[in-house]
Design a protein around this motif. Structure first.
Motif, PDB file in Angstrom:
ATOM      1  N   ASN A 199       0.807  -1.220   0.000  1.00 46.19           N
ATOM      2  CA  ASN A 199       0.000   0.000   0.000  1.00 46.19           C
ATOM      3  C   ASN A 199       0.839   1.269   0.000  1.00 46.19           C
ATOM      4  N   ASN A 200       2.159   1.119  -0.128  1.00 45.23           N
ATOM      5  CA  ASN A 200       3.025   2.298  -0.213  1.00 45.23           C
ATOM      6  C   ASN A 200       2.758   3.048  -1.515  1.00 45.23           C
ATOM      7  N   LYS A 201       2.415   4.307  -1.422  1.00 48.49           N
ATOM      8  CA  LYS A 201       2.029   5.087  -2.602  1.00 48.49           C
ATOM      9  C   LYS A 201       3.175   5.251  -3.600  1.00 48.49           C
ATOM     10  N   ASP A 202       4.403   5.235  -3.117  1.00 47.65           N
ATOM     11  CA  ASP A 202       5.553   5.487  -3.987  1.00 47.65           C
ATOM     12  C   ASP A 202       6.112   4.204  -4.603  1.00 47.65           C
ATOM     13  N   SER A 203       6.240   3.129  -3.801  1.00 47.03           N
ATOM     14  CA  SER A 203       6.921   1.928  -4.288  1.00 47.03           C
ATOM     15  C   SER A 203       6.060   0.671  -4.212  1.00 47.03           C
ATOM     16  N   GLY A 204       4.806   0.804  -3.839  1.00 45.07           N
ATOM     17  CA  GLY A 204       3.971  -0.366  -3.626  1.00 45.07           C
ATOM     18  C   GLY A 204       3.436  -0.973  -4.904  1.00 45.07           C
ATOM     19  N   SER A 205       2.580  -1.970  -4.714  1.00 41.93           N
ATOM     20  CA  SER A 205       1.903  -2.643  -5.830  1.00 41.93           C
ATOM     21  C   SER A 205       0.403  -2.553  -5.559  1.00 41.93           C
ATOM     22  N   PRO A 206      -0.187  -1.371  -5.794  1.00 41.95           N
ATOM     23  CA  PRO A 206      -1.558  -1.115  -5.341  1.00 41.95           C
ATOM     24  C   PRO A 206      -2.619  -2.003  -5.958  1.00 41.95           C
ATOM     25  N   ALA A 207      -2.334  -2.615  -7.096  1.00 39.75           N
ATOM     26  CA  ALA A 207      -3.331  -3.479  -7.739  1.00 39.75           C
ATOM     27  C   ALA A 207      -3.294  -4.901  -7.204  1.00 39.75           C
ATOM     28  N   THR A 208      -2.311  -5.226  -6.368  1.00 38.54           N
ATOM     29  CA  THR A 208      -2.178  -6.580  -5.828  1.00 38.54           C
ATOM     30  C   THR A 208      -3.045  -6.750  -4.597  1.00 38.54           C
ATOM     31  N   LEU A 209      -3.855  -7.796  -4.593  1.00 41.48           N
ATOM     32  CA  LEU A 209      -4.698  -8.113  -3.445  1.00 41.48           C
ATOM     33  C   LEU A 209      -3.961  -9.079  -2.531  1.00 41.48           C
ATOM     34  N   MET A 210      -4.115  -8.894  -1.222  1.00 44.52           N
ATOM     35  CA  MET A 210      -3.379  -9.706  -0.261  1.00 44.52           C
ATOM     36  C   MET A 210      -4.301 -10.648   0.491  1.00 44.52           C
ATOM     37  N   PHE A 211      -3.896 -11.926   0.539  1.00 41.37           N
ATOM     38  CA  PHE A 211      -4.571 -12.933   1.337  1.00 41.37           C
ATOM     39  C   PHE A 211      -3.684 -13.226   2.548  1.00 41.37           C
ATOM     40  N   ALA A 212      -4.221 -13.046   3.744  1.00 41.50           N
ATOM     41  CA  ALA A 212      -3.446 -13.252   4.971  1.00 41.50           C
ATOM     42  C   ALA A 212      -3.564 -14.692   5.452  1.00 41.50           C
ATOM     43  N   PRO A 213      -2.493 -15.253   6.009  1.00 40.50           N
ATOM     44  CA  PRO A 213      -2.529 -16.652   6.476  1.00 40.50           C
ATOM     45  C   PRO A 213      -3.385 -16.818   7.727  1.00 40.50           C
ATOM     46  N   ILE A 214      -4.074 -17.952   7.795  1.00 36.35           N
ATOM     47  CA  ILE A 214      -4.657 -18.463   9.038  1.00 36.35           C
ATOM     48  C   ILE A 214      -3.839 -19.702   9.383  1.00 36.35           C
ATOM     49  N   LEU A 215      -3.133 -19.673  10.479  1.00 32.82           N
ATOM     50  CA  LEU A 215      -2.162 -20.721  10.794  1.00 32.82           C
ATOM     51  C   LEU A 215      -2.840 -22.032  11.181  1.00 32.82           C
ATOM     52  N   PRO A 216      -2.194 -23.159  10.906  1.00 30.85           N
ATOM     53  CA  PRO A 216      -2.770 -24.473  11.230  1.00 30.85           C
ATOM     54  C   PRO A 216      -2.559 -24.850  12.690  1.00 30.85           C
ATOM     55  N   ILE A 217      -2.961 -23.964  13.597  1.00 34.21           N
ATOM     56  CA  ILE A 217      -2.856 -24.190  15.038  1.00 34.21           C
ATOM     57  C   ILE A 217      -4.172 -23.770  15.678  1.00 34.21           C
ATOM     58  N   GLU A 218      -4.323 -24.063  16.966  1.00 28.19           N
ATOM     59  CA  GLU A 218      -5.558 -23.736  17.669  1.00 28.19           C
ATOM     60  C   GLU A 218      -5.789 -22.225  17.696  1.00 28.19           C
ATOM     61  N   SER A 219      -7.055 -21.841  17.765  1.00 30.56           N
ATOM     62  CA  SER A 219      -7.412 -20.411  17.750  1.00 30.56           C
ATOM     63  C   SER A 219      -6.766 -19.661  18.904  1.00 30.56           C
ATOM     64  N   ASN A 220      -6.746 -20.279  20.085  1.00 26.34           N
ATOM     65  CA  ASN A 220      -6.178 -19.580  21.241  1.00 26.34           C
ATOM     66  C   ASN A 220      -4.678 -19.380  21.119  1.00 26.34           C
ATOM     67  N   GLN A 221      -4.013 -20.200  20.279  1.00 24.63           N
ATOM     68  CA  GLN A 221      -2.569 -20.065  20.100  1.00 24.63           C
ATOM     69  C   GLN A 221      -2.200 -18.966  19.114  1.00 24.63           C
ATOM     70  N   GLN A 222      -3.186 -18.445  18.379  1.00 23.52           N
ATOM     71  CA  GLN A 222      -2.947 -17.332  17.471  1.00 23.52           C
ATOM     72  C   GLN A 222      -3.964 -16.206  17.723  1.00 23.52           C
ATOM     73  N   ALA A 223      -4.421 -16.117  18.959  1.00 23.55           N
ATOM     74  CA  ALA A 223      -5.493 -15.180  19.310  1.00 23.55           C
ATOM     75  C   ALA A 223      -5.100 -13.738  19.035  1.00 23.55           C
ATOM     76  N   PHE A 224      -3.883 -13.350  19.419  1.00 24.68           N
ATOM     77  CA  PHE A 224      -3.458 -11.961  19.222  1.00 24.68           C
ATOM     78  C   PHE A 224      -3.336 -11.636  17.731  1.00 24.68           C
ATOM     79  N   TYR A 225      -2.844 -12.605  16.975  1.00 27.40           N
ATOM     80  CA  TYR A 225      -2.720 -12.410  15.524  1.00 27.40           C
ATOM     81  C   TYR A 225      -4.096 -12.241  14.884  1.00 27.40           C
ATOM     82  N   LEU A 226      -5.037 -13.111  15.239  1.00 26.98           N
ATOM     83  CA  LEU A 226      -6.385 -13.030  14.680  1.00 26.98           C
ATOM     84  C   LEU A 226      -7.069 -11.729  15.082  1.00 26.98           C
ATOM     85  N   ALA A 227      -6.821 -11.285  16.315  1.00 21.03           N
ATOM     86  CA  ALA A 227      -7.414 -10.024  16.769  1.00 21.03           C
ATOM     87  C   ALA A 227      -6.902  -8.854  15.947  1.00 21.03           C
ATOM     88  N   ASP A 228      -5.617  -8.864  15.605  1.00 24.97           N
ATOM     89  CA  ASP A 228      -5.066  -7.792  14.774  1.00 24.97           C
ATOM     90  C   ASP A 228      -5.626  -7.853  13.357  1.00 24.97           C
TER      91      ASP A 228
END
Length: 424
Positions: A199-228
């Motif tokens: 999303n950097n206006k100067d050097s980014g790739s604004p047309a690229t869509l990003m898919f974020a990982p959901i880790l293969p672990i229990e929800s409580n073990q990635q709770a802070f990540y999911l909250a963000d």
């Protein structure tokens, strides 16, 4: 299902639309992934798995004419074997500002969706673990580390339509408790870094869509990540990438409007149906090319045939074309199949090609197998629209065997040849 306000990526002419069907208690859903200037992807669906941007055994013109699909998946580790000592050729590919150099490099049509991830599917286990700044990858000339900053730079240069975020996933081994505690933190850091630079206006790739990982672990073990992901990062997300289908239950409700892509794990159409029932929208599936390499012609349909009175045993999911019983069989691979292979050739010819180790045999098998899987997903989408998916899924399970036939012949050695070519 309507996405919450402000959740869609503000990336100019690009948009993602996923609409769940209104079926009480159901998690499977019908959707549409739409990016301006690209072919629409009706979901559930899949992205063919490629090797260096090419569907194994198939040239790009044949894929265009006889293996229709809305896009492909490719892995960065396929292209960077010369790094960091030399600039990989893919990075020197000339292209206009609005064109992906990677699409130019692999001769992919501009209206096809290009999905880029860091690793092949399934990934080759690496002897070294991931670090706080890098994941371990396997290139054509050996194992090395892929730094987060290098992955970001590659995305900026190659301009894929969709990029999968780097996830701290333990490939081929069980993560220790200490590793589990770090996985969410590392993935969050890498996700933020990639998102900021895209999303950097100067050097980014604004047309690229990003898919974020959901880790293969229990929800409580990635709770802070999911909250963000829910709170701080949601407005920049375009989708989610899962490594295990059971991770679908970890997806926060506020992110349910995003498309979910499952990479790997599914080894049969039965597992595909299981994943679809959990609300998975998109897939990268290795078993199609694996069946082709094994000389197996896929032979299943969704919904399955209804006129099976007196069926004494489950039907096979595929036909072993190495078997000599096909040597004088002039019928098509699958009765009624409209693929290029079945409308132009017969089983005896395919069996002859495989026996003679003619690469055309695997070409024709690959065209047929991808046609079968395309038709499978089309049938799934119709059943969801007609609200008959659950009943037809049960019927499919009752009619077909749970696994593909075992390989009996010697397949092509294209993987070995591919690896050797990198040393020449």
């Amino acid at each position: 299902m309507t996405a919450p306000a402000g959740s869609m990526p503000s990336k100019g002419i690009f948009s993602v639309q996923i609409k769940a069907t209104e079926i009480p208690g159901a998690q499977h859903r019908l959707g549409e992934l739409t990016l301006a200037g690209r072919q629409k992807v009706q979901t559930p669906n899949y992205f063919p798995l490629t090797s260096r941007g090419s569907l194994p055994h198939i040239s790009q013109d044949m894929m265009r004419d006889h293996a229709p699909g809305a896009g492909i998946y490719t892995a960065l580790e396929d292209y960077i074997e010369k790094a960091p000592f030399n600039v990989p050729p893919v990075f020197n590919t000339p292209a206009p500002p609005h064109v992906s150099p990677l699409k130019r490099f692999i001769a992919l049509q501009q209206d096809k969706l290009l999905v880029l991830g860091p690793r092949r599917v399934p990934p080759l286990p690496c002897p070294a673990s991931n670090s706080n700044t890098a994941i371990s990858i396997a290139t054509a000339v050996g194992f090395r580390a892929l730094e987060s900053k290098d992955y970001i730079e590659a995305v900026q240069k190659l301009k894929p339509d969709i990029v999968l975020g780097m996830g701290d996933v333990a490939s081929g081994s069980k993560a220790s408790q200490r590793r589990l505690e770090r996985m969410g933190d590392r993935t969050l850091t890498w996700t933020k870094e990639l998102m900021d630079e895209i999303n950097n206006k100067d050097s980014g790739s604004p047309a690229t869509l990003m898919f974020a990982p959901i880790l293969p672990i229990e929800s409580n073990q990635q709770a802070f990540y999911l909250a963000d992901l829910e709170n701080e990062l949601q407005r920049h997300l375009s989708g989610l990438v899962l490594y295990e289908m059971d991770s679908a239950v970890a997806v926060p409700e506020s992110l349910n409007h995003l498309p979910r892509l499952l990479i790997g794990e599914v080894c049969s159409p039965h597992r595909l149906l299981d994943a679809i029932s959990l609300g998975i929208d998109l897939f990268v599936i290795p078993f199609v090319s694996a069946a082709t390499d094994a000389g197996i012609a896929l032979d299943f349909a969704f919904p399955p045939p209804m006129n099976l009175d007196g069926l004494k045993e489950s039907l096979q999911l595929g036909i072993d074309m190495w078997s000599p019983i096909h040597a004088i069989d002039l019928s098509s691979l699958k009765l009624g199949c409209q693929c290029y292979t079945c409308t132009n050739h017969h089983r005896a010819y395919l069996q002859h090609l495989l026996g003679a180790k003619e690469m055309l045999g695997w070409v024709l098998l690959q065209l047929h197998n991808h046609h079968i899987v395309n038709e499978f997903f089309a049938g799934v989408r119709r059943s969801i629209l007609e609200r008959t998916f659950d009943d037809k899924r049960k019927h499919f399970t009752a009619v077909y065997k749970s696994e593909l036939p075992e390989k009996t012949g010697q397949g092509p050695r294209y993987v070995l040849d591919h690896l050797n070519s990198a040393h020449e």
